[in-house]
Every structure is written in structure tokens, then in C-alpha cells.
Scaffold this active site. Structure first.
Site, PDB file in Angstrom:
ATOM      1  N   CYS A 117      -0.144   2.163   7.198  1.00  0.00           N
ATOM      2  CA  CYS A 117       0.227   2.493   5.820  1.00  0.00           C
ATOM      3  C   CYS A 117       1.463   3.404   5.803  1.00  0.00           C
ATOM      4  O   CYS A 117       1.888   3.905   6.847  1.00  0.00           O
ATOM      5  CB  CYS A 117      -0.938   3.169   5.105  1.00  0.00           C
ATOM      6  SG  CYS A 117      -1.326   4.774   5.802  1.00  0.00           S
ATOM      7  N   CYS A 119       1.213   6.785   7.477  1.00  0.00           N
ATOM      8  CA  CYS A 119       1.114   6.742   8.934  1.00  0.00           C
ATOM      9  C   CYS A 119       2.486   6.490   9.546  1.00  0.00           C
ATOM     10  O   CYS A 119       2.844   7.076  10.565  1.00  0.00           O
ATOM     11  CB  CYS A 119       0.130   5.665   9.363  1.00  0.00           C
ATOM     12  SG  CYS A 119      -1.444   5.746   8.492  1.00  0.00           S
TER      13      CYS A 119
END
Lengths: 85, 318
Positions: free
Chosen positions: A10, A13
Site C-alpha cells: 500500500c 508501505c
């Protein structure tokens, strides 16, 4: 040292990974940086919140996107604690 | 709050020299007052909850819940969801981690439903704009929808609609970080407060500005005439708009407040806010990795119906 960034791929991250790379560069550390984006692997390790930072197998930050300043602080504290470099 | 009001008045009418009584001055006054008040409340609330959060992580929540069933564990899961927020990208690992470790499917859903709906930032903004009664109603409804929604999903026995690999045996939890010192907990809470405020600030400023404009310029009672209590479709329509909407609820709360001021019933407004936070398209797409579409539809349906019911109930009693 080996720095792993555990995530789900995501946005948060990915950003965490970029910040770790920048922090390692800025501190001139000799580190292997690995992004683990496989949920199965996360689960296997008992990690539920992302992004999580693991250094040499130890969880150093869990479920948070750290700022570059915090990341540098965390890394230099780790290096000092472990007596590396 | 009165001190903030005096300060905002002084800033707008005296320092900026805007004429009291003009619509534009009142809009600015409204804006300044709300923004100061909300940010103070946010700082206090987020700091307090972040401190509590240093004790409760999703990993610990999973341990507390265990494999037990029963409505009280749905309630516990729902309450743990309040203090354990997660970003939508963590919903898959959390789901897999819970269900795979034996936390019942319904209990896991109770956690997943309430967590995005009720969080400290939303509580602070609601409290600042709508007062403690509406905030309490919002929090209690969020917990009830999560508890009951998860309970129903549990009773429906839908485990066959979960991808099989989720149930594969897992390794035990990685050992927790070493016990934190009080200073570390304070540091964490401080950082978290700064982070969250920085992230939600733009939404709040834009939302409060839009709300203030609506306050100043929209005709009185405009919402009452279109979406008043006598319009029985207002609540489901509000929820229908809110469910697919993927937005930061912080910016919508001030707008909802201005709509209430112009006659939108409080229950309808709260139902709208809940539906925005509880369900979103991106989250459903992410959950498709672990859930069959049918289960996602059932989950969305139960949550939407639950929110519509709470909207009606609060319109009736308020």
C-alpha cells in the site's frame, strides 16, 4: 544489518521503504533493505499491522509510517546499541 | 469554549477589523472559532488515546479475543476496535491474522466494522461541533452496529465464503517489543498526535470553511424542507450516498453540522457520517483477496441496514 519493511504494497508501505532507503543513505550505513509485500509472509511472522520495520529479525517499529527524522534516530540507536560499525 | 469564542471575536472583529453583523465577518468568525476549538480538542483526544494505544496493538487484541464466541466477545472486539485503528491497507493482514488464529469470523467482523467508524479524531471533531449528546450517540451506535453486525455474520455461518488459505495454520505471534518506558509512551503519543493532526488538518480546514459558508449564506431551514423527518427516504438516501463515498470524515463533520443547523435531522446526519466511515469501495476491493464477493455484499448490507436503523431511531427520539 538487514532491514525488512513488512507491508501490503500500500501507499504507506511504499513510502516507508523510500524513507528507510533515504535514512540508510544519509547515515551511510551498510544495510541490506528488503521490502516484504506478501501478506502470507506477514501472517507467518505474526505481524498484523503495516508497515512494520524489522531489523535483524527484531521488530523495531510496528504499524506506523515513520518520518525520516524518526527513522534515522531509530537506525542510529540500533547501530549504537548493537555496537555495529 | 467561551474563552475561545472571545478570542475568535477579538481576532476577527478587532484585530482584522471586520464589521460585526455583516455576513462575511460572521462567516470568518465562525471559521476561526471552529478551527481553534477543533484543533485543541483533537490534540487532547489523540494524545490520550495514543497513550492508551501503546498498551493495545492489533496483535494484543487478537490475544484478548482468543477463540471464544458469545455476544460479549463481539462487544469486546468492537470496543477494541475503537482504540485500535488501522489503515485500510492493514485490513487484510488483520483479517487473516484474526481468523487464521481462531478468532471466530463474526467476532473478527465486529472488530473490523467498528474500528474505522469510531476513532478518537472523529470523536474530537464531533464533540467540538455537535456537542456531547450527538457524540455519545455516534459512539454507541458505532459499537452497537459492530457488535450486532458481527454477531449476525457469525450466526449466518459464512465461513465457506472465506478463502481457504485464511484458515491455514499459523506460527505463533512474534514476541512483543520490549516493555516501553513511560517516556517512550509519551513520545509515541506526542508523535502520533502530530502525525494525525497534520494528516487531517487540510480536510478539517476545508470542511469548516465550507460549513461556515453554508452557515452564512444558505437559507434557513433549507435542509428541513428537503430532507426533514417527514421524508422517510432521507435516511436511506443519506446512507446510500455515504457508503461508496471514500472521503476523510473529518472534513464532512463540519459540513454535516452546518446541514443540521439548516434543518437536517441529527439522526440522518449521523447515519450519513457513519456510512462514509464504515464502508468504502477501496476497502471492499482489498477485502476481495480474502473474502468471496457474496460475503462482502452481506457484510456491506448488514452494516448499511444497521446504520439506517440507528438513523431512524435517533430521529425518533431526538
Amino acid at each position: 544489518m538487514k532491514i525488512e519493511i513488512l507491508g501490503t504494497g500500500c501507499a504507506k508501505c511504499e513510502k516507508m521503504k523510500k524513507i528507510v532507503i533515504m535514512a540508510v543513505d544519509a547515515l551511510n550505513l551498510d544495510a541490506e533493505i528488503v521490502a516484504v509485500n506478501d501478506v502470507g509472509e506477514l501472517i507467518k511472522r505474526g505481524i498484523l499491522s503495516t508497515p512494520t520495520l524489522i531489523i535483524d529479525g527484531k521488530v523495531e517499529s510496528r504499524g506506523r509510517l515513520l518520518s525520516i527524522g524518526k527513522t534515522k534516530k531509530l537506525l542510529s540507536a540500533y547501530v549504537e546499541k548493537e555496537g555495529l560499525q | 469554549m467561551d474563552a475561545i469564542k472571545v478570542f475568535a471575536d477579538w481576532l476577527v472583529y478587532f484585530v482584522a477589523g471586520m464589521g460585526s453583523g455583516s455576513a462575511s465577518a460572521d462567516v470568518v468568525d465562525f471559521f476561526v472559532y471552529d478551527v481553534i476549538k477543533i484543533f485543541l480538542l483533537l490534540a487532547v483526544m489523540i494524545f490520550a488515546v495514543s497513550y492508551i494505544r501503546t498498551y493495545i496493538t492489533p496483535e494484543k487484541a487478537r490475544l484478548y479475543l482468543g477463540k471464544r464466541t458469545g455476544i460479549q466477545y463481539h462487544l469486546l472486539a468492537s470496543l477494541l476496535g475503537v482504540v485500535t485503528p488501522f489503515c485500510s491497507c492493514s485490513s487484510v493482514p488483520i483479517f487473516m491474522g484474526f481468523v487464521g488464529a481462531g478468532v471466530p469470523l463474526g467476532v473478527t467482523f465486529s472488530f473490523l466494522i467498528t474500528s474505522p467508524m469510531v476513532n478518537e479524531a472523529a470523536i474530537a471533531v464531533l464533540f467540538g461541533l455537535l456537542g456531547w449528546q450527538a457524540t455519545l450517540i455516534y459512539v454507541i451506535s458505532g459499537v452497537i452496529v459492530g457488535t450486532v453486525g458481527g454477531y449476525i455474520i457469525g450466526k449466518l455461518k459464512l465461513e465457506h465464503l472465506v478463502e481457504e488459505f485464511v484458515f491455514e495454520p499459523q506460527a505463533p505471534l512474534l514476541s512483543e517489543q520490549a516493555e516501553l518506558s513511560r517516556k517512550k509512551r509519551f513520545d509515541f503519543a506526542g508523535d502520533e498526535t502530530k502525525d494525525i493532526i497534520r494528516r487531517v488538518a487540510p480536510y478539517i480546514v476545508v470542511g469548516v470553511a465550507a460549513g461556515a459558508l453554508f452557515h452564512g449564506y444558505a437559507p434557513e431551514g433549507i435542509m428541513a424542507s428537503y430532507a426533514g423527518k417527514d421524508n422517510i427516504f432521507a435516511v436511506p438516501i443519506a446512507v446510500g450516498i455515504g457508503v461508496p463515498l471514500y472521503s476523510n470524515v473529518m472534513g464532512l463533520i463540519p459540513i454535516a453540522e452546518s446541514l443540521i443547523d439548516k434543518g437536517l435531522p441529527v439522526g440522518t446526519a449521523l447515519a450519513f457520517l457513519m456510512s462514509v466511515t464504515a464502508l468504502s469501495f477501496p476497502e471492499m476491493i482489498i477485502l476481495k483477496k480474502v473474502l468471496k464477493t457474496k460475503l462482502i455484499a452481506i457484510f456491506a448490507g448488514i452494516v448499511a441496514v444497521g446504520i439506517v436503523i440507528t438513523g431512524y431511531v435517533f430521529n425518533m427520539i431526538l
